[in-house]
Design a protein around this motif. Structure first.
Motif, PDB file in Angstrom:
ATOM      1  N   VAL A 237      -7.582  -7.118 -12.530  1.00 42.97           N
ATOM      2  CA  VAL A 237      -7.293  -7.389 -11.116  1.00 42.97           C
ATOM      3  C   VAL A 237      -6.141  -8.369 -10.987  1.00 42.97           C
ATOM      4  CG1 VAL A 237      -8.207  -8.437  -9.003  1.00 42.97           C
ATOM      5  CG2 VAL A 237      -9.628  -6.864 -10.333  1.00 42.97           C
ATOM      6  N   GLN A 238      -6.132  -9.388 -11.834  1.00 47.19           N
ATOM      7  CA  GLN A 238      -5.075 -10.403 -11.779  1.00 47.19           C
ATOM      8  C   GLN A 238      -3.699  -9.782 -12.023  1.00 47.19           C
ATOM      9  OE1 GLN A 238      -5.565 -13.592 -14.621  1.00 47.19           O
ATOM     10  NE2 GLN A 238      -4.641 -15.099 -13.244  1.00 47.19           N
ATOM     11  N   ARG A 239      -3.638  -8.806 -12.929  1.00 45.86           N
ATOM     12  CA  ARG A 239      -2.358  -8.151 -13.214  1.00 45.86           C
ATOM     13  C   ARG A 239      -1.915  -7.242 -12.065  1.00 45.86           C
ATOM     14  NH1 ARG A 239      -4.632  -7.703 -18.525  1.00 45.86           N
ATOM     15  NH2 ARG A 239      -5.233  -5.540 -18.123  1.00 45.86           N
ATOM     16  N   ARG A 240      -2.869  -6.747 -11.286  1.00 52.23           N
ATOM     17  CA  ARG A 240      -2.542  -5.810 -10.205  1.00 52.23           C
ATOM     18  C   ARG A 240      -2.238  -6.506  -8.878  1.00 52.23           C
ATOM     19  NH1 ARG A 240      -7.549  -1.530 -11.040  1.00 52.23           N
ATOM     20  NH2 ARG A 240      -6.767  -0.483 -12.921  1.00 52.23           N
ATOM     21  N   MET A 241      -2.560  -7.769  -8.773  1.00 51.98           N
ATOM     22  CA  MET A 241      -2.495  -8.443  -7.484  1.00 51.98           C
ATOM     23  C   MET A 241      -1.119  -8.395  -6.834  1.00 51.98           C
ATOM     24  SD  MET A 241      -4.993 -11.660  -8.394  1.00 51.98           S
ATOM     25  CE  MET A 241      -4.272 -12.759  -7.185  1.00 51.98           C
ATOM     26  N   HIS A 242      -0.069  -8.526  -7.623  1.00 44.70           N
ATOM     27  CA  HIS A 242       1.280  -8.563  -7.043  1.00 44.70           C
ATOM     28  C   HIS A 242       1.746  -7.193  -6.572  1.00 44.70           C
ATOM     29  CE1 HIS A 242       2.210  -7.043 -11.059  1.00 44.70           C
ATOM     30  NE2 HIS A 242       3.388  -6.677 -10.595  1.00 44.70           N
ATOM     31  N   LEU A 243       0.991  -6.147  -6.896  1.00 45.91           N
ATOM     32  CA  LEU A 243       1.400  -4.787  -6.544  1.00 45.91           C
ATOM     33  C   LEU A 243       0.937  -4.357  -5.150  1.00 45.91           C
ATOM     34  CD1 LEU A 243       0.543  -3.029  -9.946  1.00 45.91           C
ATOM     35  CD2 LEU A 243       2.804  -3.813  -9.151  1.00 45.91           C
ATOM     36  N   VAL A 244       0.011  -5.110  -4.548  1.00 47.24           N
ATOM     37  CA  VAL A 244      -0.566  -4.685  -3.276  1.00 47.24           C
ATOM     38  C   VAL A 244       0.036  -5.455  -2.109  1.00 47.24           C
ATOM     39  CG1 VAL A 244      -2.738  -4.037  -4.383  1.00 47.24           C
ATOM     40  CG2 VAL A 244      -2.497  -6.328  -3.385  1.00 47.24           C
ATOM     41  N   ASP A 245      -0.025  -4.841  -0.945  1.00 47.52           N
ATOM     42  CA  ASP A 245       0.411  -5.488   0.290  1.00 47.52           C
ATOM     43  C   ASP A 245      -0.790  -6.098   0.990  1.00 47.52           C
ATOM     44  OD1 ASP A 245       3.082  -4.650  -0.009  1.00 47.52           O
ATOM     45  OD2 ASP A 245       2.592  -2.691   0.833  1.00 47.52           O
ATOM     46  N   ILE A 246      -0.560  -7.222   1.647  1.00 43.24           N
ATOM     47  CA  ILE A 246      -1.615  -7.828   2.454  1.00 43.24           C
ATOM     48  C   ILE A 246      -1.120  -7.950   3.894  1.00 43.24           C
ATOM     49  CG2 ILE A 246      -2.657  -9.088   0.545  1.00 43.24           C
ATOM     50  CD1 ILE A 246      -1.280 -11.612   1.579  1.00 43.24           C
TER      51      ILE A 246
ATOM     52  N   SER B  63      -8.697  -5.034  -6.031  1.00 43.76           N
ATOM     53  CA  SER B  63      -9.946  -4.614  -6.667  1.00 43.76           C
ATOM     54  C   SER B  63     -10.697  -3.548  -5.874  1.00 43.76           C
ATOM     55  CB  SER B  63     -10.851  -5.829  -6.862  1.00 43.76           C
ATOM     56  OG  SER B  63     -12.067  -5.457  -7.480  1.00 43.76           O
ATOM     57  N   GLU B  64     -10.716  -3.691  -4.547  1.00 46.91           N
ATOM     58  CA  GLU B  64     -11.581  -2.863  -3.719  1.00 46.91           C
ATOM     59  C   GLU B  64     -10.883  -1.714  -3.001  1.00 46.91           C
ATOM     60  OE1 GLU B  64     -15.267  -3.576  -3.093  1.00 46.91           O
ATOM     61  OE2 GLU B  64     -14.588  -4.181  -5.091  1.00 46.91           O
ATOM     62  N   ASP B  65      -9.588  -1.882  -2.670  1.00 46.76           N
ATOM     63  CA  ASP B  65      -8.963  -0.897  -1.783  1.00 46.76           C
ATOM     64  C   ASP B  65      -7.452  -1.094  -1.819  1.00 46.76           C
ATOM     65  OD1 ASP B  65      -8.292   0.856   0.227  1.00 46.76           O
ATOM     66  OD2 ASP B  65      -9.374  -0.189   1.817  1.00 46.76           O
ATOM     67  N   SER B  66      -6.813  -0.620  -2.858  1.00 47.61           N
ATOM     68  CA  SER B  66      -5.391  -0.920  -3.081  1.00 47.61           C
ATOM     69  C   SER B  66      -4.479  -0.350  -1.995  1.00 47.61           C
ATOM     70  CB  SER B  66      -4.949  -0.398  -4.451  1.00 47.61           C
ATOM     71  OG  SER B  66      -5.115   1.007  -4.531  1.00 47.61           O
ATOM     72  N   ASN B  67      -4.945   0.657  -1.275  1.00 51.02           N
ATOM     73  CA  ASN B  67      -4.136   1.257  -0.206  1.00 51.02           C
ATOM     74  C   ASN B  67      -4.607   0.792   1.176  1.00 51.02           C
ATOM     75  OD1 ASN B  67      -2.050   2.958   0.756  1.00 51.02           O
ATOM     76  ND2 ASN B  67      -3.528   4.581   1.200  1.00 51.02           N
ATOM     77  N   PHE B  68      -5.195  -0.385   1.234  1.00 48.45           N
ATOM     78  CA  PHE B  68      -5.798  -0.875   2.474  1.00 48.45           C
ATOM     79  C   PHE B  68      -4.823  -0.849   3.648  1.00 48.45           C
ATOM     80  CE2 PHE B  68      -6.580  -4.726   5.161  1.00 48.45           C
ATOM     81  CZ  PHE B  68      -7.693  -4.236   5.839  1.00 48.45           C
ATOM     82  N   THR B  69      -3.614  -1.295   3.442  1.00 44.57           N
ATOM     83  CA  THR B  69      -2.659  -1.358   4.551  1.00 44.57           C
ATOM     84  C   THR B  69      -2.062  -0.003   4.903  1.00 44.57           C
ATOM     85  OG1 THR B  69      -0.850  -1.926   3.034  1.00 44.57           O
ATOM     86  CG2 THR B  69      -2.044  -3.759   4.058  1.00 44.57           C
ATOM     87  N   GLY B  70      -2.331   1.020   4.110  1.00 44.67           N
ATOM     88  CA  GLY B  70      -1.706   2.314   4.335  1.00 44.67           C
ATOM     89  C   GLY B  70      -2.605   3.394   4.902  1.00 44.67           C
ATOM     90  N   HIS B  71      -3.936   3.232   4.841  1.00 40.18           N
ATOM     91  CA  HIS B  71      -4.821   4.302   5.319  1.00 40.18           C
ATOM     92  C   HIS B  71      -5.344   3.998   6.726  1.00 40.18           C
ATOM     93  CE1 HIS B  71      -8.304   1.752   4.661  1.00 40.18           C
ATOM     94  NE2 HIS B  71      -8.019   1.615   3.382  1.00 40.18           N
ATOM     95  N   ASP B  72      -6.072   4.977   7.285  1.00 38.62           N
ATOM     96  CA  ASP B  72      -6.577   4.835   8.646  1.00 38.62           C
ATOM     97  C   ASP B  72      -8.061   4.482   8.684  1.00 38.62           C
ATOM     98  OD1 ASP B  72      -7.633   7.200   7.759  1.00 38.62           O
ATOM     99  OD2 ASP B  72      -6.901   8.433   9.424  1.00 38.62           O
ATOM    100  N   GLY B  73      -8.572   3.934   7.591  1.00 38.77           N
ATOM    101  CA  GLY B  73      -9.969   3.510   7.544  1.00 38.77           C
ATOM    102  C   GLY B  73     -10.805   4.240   6.522  1.00 38.77           C
ATOM    103  N   VAL B  74     -10.418   5.469   6.202  1.00 39.87           N
ATOM    104  CA  VAL B  74     -11.179   6.298   5.256  1.00 39.87           C
ATOM    105  C   VAL B  74     -10.191   6.967   4.308  1.00 39.87           C
ATOM    106  CG1 VAL B  74     -12.737   8.274   4.988  1.00 39.87           C
ATOM    107  CG2 VAL B  74     -12.995   6.725   6.954  1.00 39.87           C
ATOM    108  N   GLU B  75     -10.519   6.989   3.029  1.00 39.66           N
ATOM    109  CA  GLU B  75      -9.711   7.713   2.044  1.00 39.66           C
ATOM    110  C   GLU B  75     -10.565   8.837   1.472  1.00 39.66           C
ATOM    111  OE1 GLU B  75      -6.021   6.273   0.573  1.00 39.66           O
ATOM    112  OE2 GLU B  75      -7.264   4.906  -0.591  1.00 39.66           O
ATOM    113  N   TRP B  76     -10.350  10.020   2.003  1.00 34.61           N
ATOM    114  CA  TRP B  76     -11.196  11.151   1.612  1.00 34.61           C
ATOM    115  C   TRP B  76     -11.042  11.509   0.139  1.00 34.61           C
ATOM    116  CZ3 TRP B  76     -15.041  12.473   4.571  1.00 34.61           C
ATOM    117  CH2 TRP B  76     -14.972  12.175   5.950  1.00 34.61           C
ATOM    118  N   SER B  77      -9.860  11.322  -0.419  1.00 31.94           N
ATOM    119  CA  SER B  77      -9.667  11.629  -1.841  1.00 31.94           C
ATOM    120  C   SER B  77     -10.534  10.716  -2.707  1.00 31.94           C
ATOM    121  CB  SER B  77      -8.196  11.474  -2.221  1.00 31.94           C
ATOM    122  OG  SER B  77      -7.743  10.140  -1.974  1.00 31.94           O
TER     123      SER B  77
END
Length: 242
Positions: free
Chosen positions: A229-238, A85-99
């Motif tokens: 959000v429920q449909r997207r949950m399996h698509l993200v890494d934790i 819901s909040e940050d789908s690329n959380f595990t991939g960025h360095d803290g800030v997503e300028w785009s």
């Protein structure tokens, strides 16, 4: 000969040097606190303190609902839902997503031109943690700049797992409700480790406006967004390991 008095330029340079030193000391102090929080759990946050102060302005006996729980005692479903819901690329960025910041900026300008109050945030989970832990909810370029600096500090010092653990334990989930454990008990009368996927998706969907959804718990938008959000949950890494 007597000593020459410093001119305006000299005074300005001295004041500038003092200001720069004070700023560096302030930033070093924040960095030291981040290192401390890498190992120690905060009992509160700047945002929690500000919220309690606001509540006590009308109710001197007001208190916050908050209980820290370790990362392992928070359901995987909630971790996935919040990231989705909040940050789908959380595990991939360095803290800030300028785009994301640029997209939010363009969207908000269009909304302002249309005269609407709807706004979109471009903050990552790391930025939101920086704001909740150290800053206020005010909107200014100076506060945003500090938030960005803190986000990079957090990512430099902490693992993604620790950042998410702090975020889930400090995020606001209701008028006076903070953290995943208090939220799970407040809305569903279970511990954070017992949340099912739809409950987790609904809690994640409340995060942008927790005070409103504490008072309006079953809106059509909330139900619709929770399903997305429920449909997207399996698509993200934790994050898993420390």
């Amino acid at each position: 000969m007597g000593r020459r008095k410093p001119g305006r330029r000299g005074i300005f340079r001295s004041l500038l040097a003092i200001g720069v030193c004070a700023l560096l000391l302030y930033e070093l102090g924040l960095f030291a606190m981040i290192v401390w929080y890498k190992y120690q759990n905060p009992g509160s946050s700047a945002f929690m303190a500000a919220t309690l102060q606001q509540l006590r302005a009308t109710d001197p006996h007001a208190s916050l609902q908050h209980r820290w729980v370790p990362y392992a005692q928070i359901s995987t479903t909630l971790k996935r839902a919040v990231i989705a819901s909040e940050d789908s690329n959380f595990t991939g960025h360095d803290g800030v997503e300028w785009s994301a910041i640029r997209q939010a900026w363009a969207y908000n300008l269009k909304q302002e031109e249309r005269g609407t109050h709807r706004r979109r945030g471009g903050s990552t989970i790391t930025q939101q943690l920086a704001k909740n832990l150290f800053l206020s909810d005010s909107r200014s370029y100076l506060r945003k700049a500090q938030e960005l600096a803190l986000a990079y500090m957090l990512e430099l010092v902490m693992s993604k797992r620790r950042i998410l653990e702090l975020y889930l334990n400090l995020a606001q989930w209701g008028t006076n409700v903070f953290g995943a454990e208090a939220a799970a008990r407040h809305y569903y009368h279970v511990g954070a480790r017992m949340l099912n996927s739809y409950q987790a998706a609904r809690l994640a969907s409340m995060l942008p406006n927790p005070d409103y959804y504490d008072r309006h718990r079953d809106t059509a938008y909330l139900r619709r967004h929770a399903r997305i959000v429920q449909r997207r949950m399996h698509l993200v890494d934790i994050p898993g390991s420390p």
